[in-house]
Scaffold this active site. Sequence first.
Site, PDB file in Angstrom:
ATOM      1  N   TYR A 192       1.314  -1.356   0.204  1.00 26.23           N
ATOM      2  CA  TYR A 192      -0.488   0.165  -0.038  1.00 26.23           C
ATOM      3  C   TYR A 192       1.090   1.351   0.287  1.00 26.23           C
ATOM      4  CZ  TYR A 192      -3.774  -3.806   1.254  1.00 26.23           C
ATOM      5  OH  TYR A 192      -4.663  -3.920   1.173  1.00 26.23           O
ATOM      6  N   LYS A 193       2.235   1.086  -0.257  1.00 26.93           N
ATOM      7  CA  LYS A 193       2.916   2.250   0.449  1.00 26.93           C
ATOM      8  C   LYS A 193       2.914   2.667  -1.174  1.00 26.93           C
ATOM      9  CE  LYS A 193       2.573   1.414   4.221  1.00 26.93           C
ATOM     10  NZ  LYS A 193       3.446   1.572   4.958  1.00 26.93           N
ATOM     11  N   HIS A 194       4.204   3.469  -1.536  1.00 24.26           N
ATOM     12  CA  HIS A 194       4.509   3.620  -3.464  1.00 24.26           C
ATOM     13  C   HIS A 194       5.313   2.936  -4.566  1.00 24.26           C
ATOM     14  CE1 HIS A 194       4.397   8.562  -1.231  1.00 24.26           C
ATOM     15  NE2 HIS A 194       2.827   7.158  -0.715  1.00 24.26           N
TER      16      HIS A 194
END
Length: 407
Positions: A192-194
């Site tokens: 869910y991060k970059h």
Amino acid sequence: MKEVFTGSFTQQEPIPEEGIAAAVKAMRHGRLHRYNLVEGEVGEVAELEQEFAAFTGAKYCLAVASGGYALGCAMRAVGVAPGDKVLTNAFTLAPVPGAIVGLGAVPVFVEVTQDLTIDLDDLERQIAATGARTLLLSHMRGHICDMDRLMVLCDRAGVTVIEDCAHTMGAAWNGVPSGRHGRVGCYSTQTYKHMNSGEGGLLISDDPEVMARAIFLSGSYMLYDRHRAAPPAEVFERVKFDTPNISGRMDNLRAAILRPQLRALRGQCEKWNRLYRAVEAGLENTPGLTLFRRPAAERFVGSSFQFLLKGWVTAKLQEVLRRCAARGVELKWFGAQEPVAFTSRYDHWRYAATPALPQTDAVLAGLIDMRLPLTFSTADCELIARIIRAEVSALWQAEEGSGAATG
Ligand SMILES: *Cc1c(COP(=O)(O)O)cnc(C)c1O
């Protein structure tokens, strides 16, 4: 007919083909362990570390198993010991107090401001009151405080700063990349991060001894010469008898997936900001809804969106969430009594006894949050904003009509 959004707030983009090809190649040769190299081979993990160091401008970089592991490793590497107090913002995610408690250290929560950033006046008070000498600063949901003021304050008080950049990979304050102000910057490459490798983390530092310790800690045995973005051998010699091996390495498969994503990261951040601005434009001047104004010094990455429903009675606020959900818009609320899915609050973390933080409570009571995955289009974001706007406006009028509104 009411408009309904049918997209998924948890669906990320596929892994770039280049990353899939590199991962398949690694699986074909089978050398997935980062130190399993043939003559002349650098390995995907060491290459990723060099590239991420270059991306952030840091001297050294270490890839690890998760963002949470990076936080624990960074604290150990700067010398946090069991029983030590570690300051952190009260508005953060559960892995942050978890990393502190994991070391046997004691979290000290600092109030959050109306801008969702750490309250620097309260930080100064808490440093004086507790004698804590480490700050684990969480740039929660990508909101960056005045880093220049924070660093002056912490340097003056002899407080070591570790940055949790799980939501600020690719962001900057006054032109300095997020993660480059403190002694160590920590990042997550969880889905869910970059960048997405399923699980994974990165940490960066310019401090040779801190990085040598972090590398030993991560589980390098005496193979540290296979690192590239690392300090010279004599630094490892100095710390090798005092640093335990607490395995948490990254493997070549994950690094293979991440390297093409890093090359694309700048462009991805721009895409996130277009989505963010589309939601923001759609929600401007919605009665009963307060937007966050982003400071000019902050280059943020709009991978999630927050707004405040200030002064709403709980039942009405929950009705907004219900109605939006019924139209496909998944909103998260930081004011709930019970922790839900990924969303929890400092007073839910009862393992870390904390006095009440009234200012933080007041902000979180009205704080609404949503993800903006890159599988959304700007048209999707405009639709999402229309739905939120319609439901908030309708209920706010009802709220005002009932005389229950307070602000
Ligand atoms: C995700 C996250 C972490 C932890 O990262 P993991 O890779 O899931 O361990 C830490 N801090 C914040 C603010 C996060 O959102």
